[in-house]
Design an enzyme around this catalytic site. Structure first.
Site, PDB file in Angstrom:
ATOM      1  N   HIS A  44     -64.964 -52.801 -35.355  1.00  0.00           N
ATOM      2  CA  HIS A  44     -64.876 -53.720 -36.510  1.00  0.00           C
ATOM      3  C   HIS A  44     -66.023 -53.357 -37.460  1.00  0.00           C
ATOM      4  O   HIS A  44     -66.123 -52.209 -37.887  1.00  0.00           O
ATOM      5  CB  HIS A  44     -64.943 -55.153 -35.955  1.00  0.00           C
ATOM      6  CG  HIS A  44     -64.617 -56.249 -36.906  1.00  0.00           C
ATOM      7  ND1 HIS A  44     -64.070 -56.048 -38.140  1.00  0.00           N
ATOM      8  CD2 HIS A  44     -64.765 -57.611 -36.790  1.00  0.00           C
ATOM      9  CE1 HIS A  44     -63.890 -57.229 -38.750  1.00  0.00           C
ATOM     10  NE2 HIS A  44     -64.318 -58.184 -37.946  1.00  0.00           N
TER      11      HIS A  44
ATOM     12  N   HIS B 286     -56.642 -48.450 -39.462  1.00  0.00           N
ATOM     13  CA  HIS B 286     -56.669 -49.899 -39.657  1.00  0.00           C
ATOM     14  C   HIS B 286     -55.408 -50.512 -39.080  1.00  0.00           C
ATOM     15  O   HIS B 286     -54.347 -49.894 -39.142  1.00  0.00           O
ATOM     16  CB  HIS B 286     -56.748 -50.231 -41.155  1.00  0.00           C
ATOM     17  CG  HIS B 286     -57.272 -51.585 -41.426  1.00  0.00           C
ATOM     18  ND1 HIS B 286     -56.465 -52.699 -41.439  1.00  0.00           N
ATOM     19  CD2 HIS B 286     -58.529 -52.024 -41.655  1.00  0.00           C
ATOM     20  CE1 HIS B 286     -57.215 -53.755 -41.682  1.00  0.00           C
ATOM     21  NE2 HIS B 286     -58.460 -53.389 -41.808  1.00  0.00           N
TER      22      HIS B 286
ATOM     23  N   ASP C  93     -65.192 -49.119 -44.247  1.00  0.00           N
ATOM     24  CA  ASP C  93     -66.462 -48.711 -43.661  1.00  0.00           C
ATOM     25  C   ASP C  93     -66.811 -47.249 -43.914  1.00  0.00           C
ATOM     26  O   ASP C  93     -67.935 -46.829 -43.659  1.00  0.00           O
ATOM     27  CB  ASP C  93     -66.440 -48.965 -42.136  1.00  0.00           C
ATOM     28  CG  ASP C  93     -66.457 -50.442 -41.811  1.00  0.00           C
ATOM     29  OD1 ASP C  93     -67.073 -51.187 -42.581  1.00  0.00           O
ATOM     30  OD2 ASP C  93     -65.849 -50.850 -40.809  1.00  0.00           O
TER      31      ASP C  93
HETATM   32  N1  CMC Z   1     -59.545 -41.900 -35.169  1.00  0.00           N
HETATM   33  C1  CMC Z   1     -58.606 -41.236 -34.468  1.00  0.00           C
HETATM   34  N2  CMC Z   1     -57.401 -41.785 -34.137  1.00  0.00           N
HETATM   35  C2  CMC Z   1     -57.176 -43.033 -34.551  1.00  0.00           C
HETATM   36  C3  CMC Z   1     -58.103 -43.772 -35.292  1.00  0.00           C
HETATM   37  C4  CMC Z   1     -59.337 -43.156 -35.599  1.00  0.00           C
HETATM   38  N3  CMC Z   1     -60.263 -43.790 -36.286  1.00  0.00           N
HETATM   39  N4  CMC Z   1     -57.602 -44.987 -35.558  1.00  0.00           N
HETATM   40  C5  CMC Z   1     -56.389 -45.022 -34.999  1.00  0.00           C
HETATM   41  N5  CMC Z   1     -56.124 -43.847 -34.386  1.00  0.00           N
HETATM   42  C6  CMC Z   1     -54.907 -43.469 -33.672  1.00  0.00           C
HETATM   43  C7  CMC Z   1     -54.949 -43.999 -32.246  1.00  0.00           C
HETATM   44  O1  CMC Z   1     -55.524 -43.071 -31.364  1.00  0.00           O
HETATM   45  C8  CMC Z   1     -53.489 -44.243 -31.968  1.00  0.00           C
HETATM   46  O2  CMC Z   1     -52.885 -43.007 -31.700  1.00  0.00           O
HETATM   47  P1  CMC Z   1     -51.697 -42.894 -30.614  1.00  0.00           P
HETATM   48  O3  CMC Z   1     -50.556 -43.683 -31.179  1.00  0.00           O
HETATM   49  O4  CMC Z   1     -51.425 -41.432 -30.527  1.00  0.00           O
HETATM   50  O5  CMC Z   1     -52.235 -43.475 -29.341  1.00  0.00           O
HETATM   51  C9  CMC Z   1     -52.942 -44.723 -33.315  1.00  0.00           C
HETATM   52  O6  CMC Z   1     -53.801 -44.136 -34.304  1.00  0.00           O
HETATM   53  C10 CMC Z   1     -52.962 -46.241 -33.460  1.00  0.00           C
HETATM   54  O7  CMC Z   1     -54.292 -46.685 -33.255  1.00  0.00           O
HETATM   55  P2  CMC Z   1     -54.713 -48.028 -32.541  1.00  0.00           P
HETATM   56  O8  CMC Z   1     -56.052 -47.826 -31.891  1.00  0.00           O
HETATM   57  O9  CMC Z   1     -53.600 -48.528 -31.684  1.00  0.00           O
HETATM   58  O10 CMC Z   1     -54.874 -48.968 -33.779  1.00  0.00           O
HETATM   59  P3  CMC Z   1     -55.443 -50.428 -33.757  1.00  0.00           P
HETATM   60  O11 CMC Z   1     -54.716 -51.159 -34.794  1.00  0.00           O
HETATM   61  O12 CMC Z   1     -55.437 -51.002 -32.395  1.00  0.00           O
HETATM   62  O13 CMC Z   1     -56.982 -50.225 -34.164  1.00  0.00           O
HETATM   63  C11 CMC Z   1     -58.881 -49.735 -35.476  1.00  0.00           C
HETATM   64  C12 CMC Z   1     -57.443 -50.275 -35.469  1.00  0.00           C
HETATM   65  C13 CMC Z   1     -59.496 -50.000 -36.819  1.00  0.00           C
HETATM   66  C14 CMC Z   1     -59.690 -50.477 -34.397  1.00  0.00           C
HETATM   67  C15 CMC Z   1     -58.844 -48.218 -35.186  1.00  0.00           C
HETATM   68  O14 CMC Z   1     -58.186 -47.566 -36.233  1.00  0.00           O
HETATM   69  C16 CMC Z   1     -60.237 -47.631 -35.000  1.00  0.00           C
HETATM   70  O15 CMC Z   1     -60.779 -47.693 -33.899  1.00  0.00           O
HETATM   71  N6  CMC Z   1     -60.875 -47.073 -36.083  1.00  0.00           N
HETATM   72  C17 CMC Z   1     -62.224 -46.551 -35.986  1.00  0.00           C
HETATM   73  C18 CMC Z   1     -63.234 -47.674 -36.091  1.00  0.00           C
HETATM   74  C19 CMC Z   1     -63.301 -48.232 -37.487  1.00  0.00           C
HETATM   75  O16 CMC Z   1     -63.391 -47.521 -38.460  1.00  0.00           O
HETATM   76  N7  CMC Z   1     -63.285 -49.570 -37.570  1.00  0.00           N
HETATM   77  C20 CMC Z   1     -63.371 -50.282 -38.854  1.00  0.00           C
HETATM   78  C21 CMC Z   1     -62.104 -50.980 -39.174  1.00  0.00           C
HETATM   79  S1  CMC Z   1     -61.948 -51.506 -40.888  1.00  0.00           S
HETATM   80  C22 CMC Z   1     -63.184 -52.611 -41.189  1.00  0.00           C
HETATM   81  C23 CMC Z   1     -63.277 -53.728 -40.246  1.00  0.00           C
HETATM   82  O17 CMC Z   1     -62.320 -54.450 -39.983  1.00  0.00           O
HETATM   83  O18 CMC Z   1     -64.367 -53.905 -39.744  1.00  0.00           O
END
Ligand code: CMC
Length: 430
Positions: free
Chosen positions: A270, A309, A365
């Site tokens: 987050h 996201h 971010d």
């Molecule tokens: N790098 C590499 N792969 C990613 C990323 C990333 N940053 N984000 C998503 N994916 C891939 C993930 O591996 C998955 O692939 P697969 O379907 O092959 O397993 C697919 O995309 C879906 O991802 P998810 O983890 O199921 O998505 P989610 O909705 O559960 O998580 C998230 C969203 C923001 C936690 C995630 O994108 C992430 O961890 N991003 C990096 C951390 C980050 O930048 N966080 C800030 C978010 S925005 C500001 C805020 O809210 O604070």
């Protein structure tokens, strides 16, 4: 000689032009994308398809803000984020989110006075912050503690009427910049800077954090901090906002809800991502290494900080604004420009590869840390800055929910045994 306000006005003009340009591009690229279904009238019960992490869950309805993840648009109370960021004071946006519409001149003046009146931080909070071990304690842990201490000092904290909680919300919104600034300075063993009551929320925050008048730092720094605060103020039912609402729905006090929300925001998935983006860019180190680094990150399934996201499946509108602002700030600093160039290259690569394959784009971010670093702020303070802004969304939404409160209480499917026989302890063998 120009007055401080004239200099700030010039800075705001420069920044407005950059935002208007970003908005024009965003509108040209996304205006025709159809509106997804999560708008309009709503009543319970609702049918939804849920997935892990509560994906697909609906907590209720809201008039506060809307994230259109398909288009990559963000609205606060009907106003587009680009228009608010280009034209408003952060104080106007606080008023908008808390009260429902933008203030007129008199309302804004009175509201600014009220915020300034609430800015001071009780000495006991500073004393506690000074006792927290540094540097290994994360500033978000210190911030969480400071809000908890503030709660112990408020004899009316348990009055959970909407009016009383709104007053607590406004006081905390006013105090948070001073608390964060104190944490930043105590960590670096610097003397605390007294609040400047003649200055805007953004200006006073920068001043008390860095100890320099925002004019001395850069003529556009006040304007850019103002925009950064606006961009982070609210964002749908994100993890920390949801946490705050869940806590508040038990009719506990607003301080407890904010302490919980801060704990949530701290996490790297987050708000904690902004700090880690900078470490990632520093680790890459050179624009010529970006491609190789990205290949390796993909091969090792490494998470790219500042990308992806749950809701946005398009370029985050806040990123569209922060990217050119980061570039503008970096123009005068070769060190920051080096990091900006690495970021831009990684952004391009990810959009080309993962944007197409998985609809992964930079989120808010990704560029915010570059902006804060160029304003003279240390990486560990990036997430607390997020909190200084997001507390507005946390409190606005907790207050909205409180008006028709029902305790949040979901269930989980039990997968364990149903009829286990209890064995006395002396006979248990593992
Ligand atoms: N790098 C590499 N792969 C990613 C990323 C990333 N940053 N984000 C998503 N994916 C891939 C993930 O591996 C998955 O692939 P697969 O379907 O092959 O397993 C697919 O995309 C879906 O991802 P998810 O983890 O199921 O998505 P989610 O909705 O559960 O998580 C998230 C969203 C923001 C936690 C995630 O994108 C992430 O961890 N991003 C990096 C951390 C980050 O930048 N966080 C800030 C978010 S925005 C500001 C805020 O809210 O604070």
């Amino acid at each position: 000689m120009k007055s401080r306000d004239e200099i700030f006005k010039e800075g705001r003009k420069v920044v407005k032009k950059i935002i208007d340009q970003a908005a024009e591009t965003a509108r040209a690229e996304t205006d025709n994308v159809p509106e997804p279904g999560l708008t309009g009238d709503f009543t319970f019960p609702v049918k939804a398809t849920l997935n892990k992490g509560l994906e697909g869950a609906i907590t209720g309805s809201t008039g506060i803000g809307y994230v259109n993840g398909e288009k990559g648009w963000l609205l606060y109370r009907g106003y587009n984020i680009f228009d608010l960021a280009a034209n408003c004071d952060f104080e106007e946006v606080i008023y908008l989110l808390l009260y429902g519409d933008l203030p007129d001149v008199h309302e804004l003046e009175a509201f600014k006075k009220k915020l300034i009146g609430y800015r001071s931080i009780p000495e006991v909070v500073i004393d506690v912050l000074k006792k927290i071990p540094t540097p290994h304690t994360h500033p978000m842990a210190a911030l969480r503690t400071a809000i908890s201490v503030l709660g112990t000092l408020d004899a009316t904290a348990d009055d959970c009427s909407v009016d009383a909680e709104r007053e607590v919300a406004i006081r905390l919104i006013a105090q948070l910049p001073g608390v964060v600034a104190a944490i930043a300075r105590i960590r670096e063993h610097k003397r605390l800077v007294p609040q400047d009551i003649s200055c805007t929320h953004a200006c006073n925050f920068l001043y008390t954090m860095t100890g320099e008048s925002p004019i001395d730092i850069n003529n556009i720094s006040e304007a850019i901090m103002n925009v950064a605060l606006i961009l982070h103020a609210d964002h749908g039912m994100n993890n920390s906002t949801f946490t705050g609402i869940v806590i508040n729905s038990s009719l506990t006090d607003m301080y407890s809800s904010i302490v919980g929300a801060i704990g949530s925001l701290k996490g790297p998935l987050h708000g904690g991502a902004n700090e880690r983006v900078l470490y990632m860019l520093e680790e890459i180190g050179n624009i010529n290494k970006v491609e190789e680094w990205f290949k390796d990150a993909r091969a090792t399934k490494r998470k790219l900080m500042g990308f992806g996201h749950r809701v946005y499946k398009a370029y985050d509108p806040r990123g569209r604004v922060l990217k050119p602002l980061a570039k503008k700030l970096a123009e005068d600093h070769p060190d920051f420009m080096k990091l900006y160039d690495i970021a831009e290259k990684l952004d391009d690569l990810v959009c080309k590869k993962l944007g197409k394959e998985k609809r992964i784009f930079p989120n808010v971010d990704f560029y915010s840390g570059l902006v804060y670093r160029s304003l003279g702020i240390k990486s560990a303070m990036f997430t607390p800055i997020f909190a200084v802004s997001r507390i507005v969304g946390w409190t606005a939404r907790a207050l909205e929910y409180l008006q028709t409160n029902r305790i949040m209480r979901p269930r989980a499917v039990y997968t364990g045994d149903l009829k286990k026989k209890l064995i006395p302890i002396e006979k248990r063998k593992k």
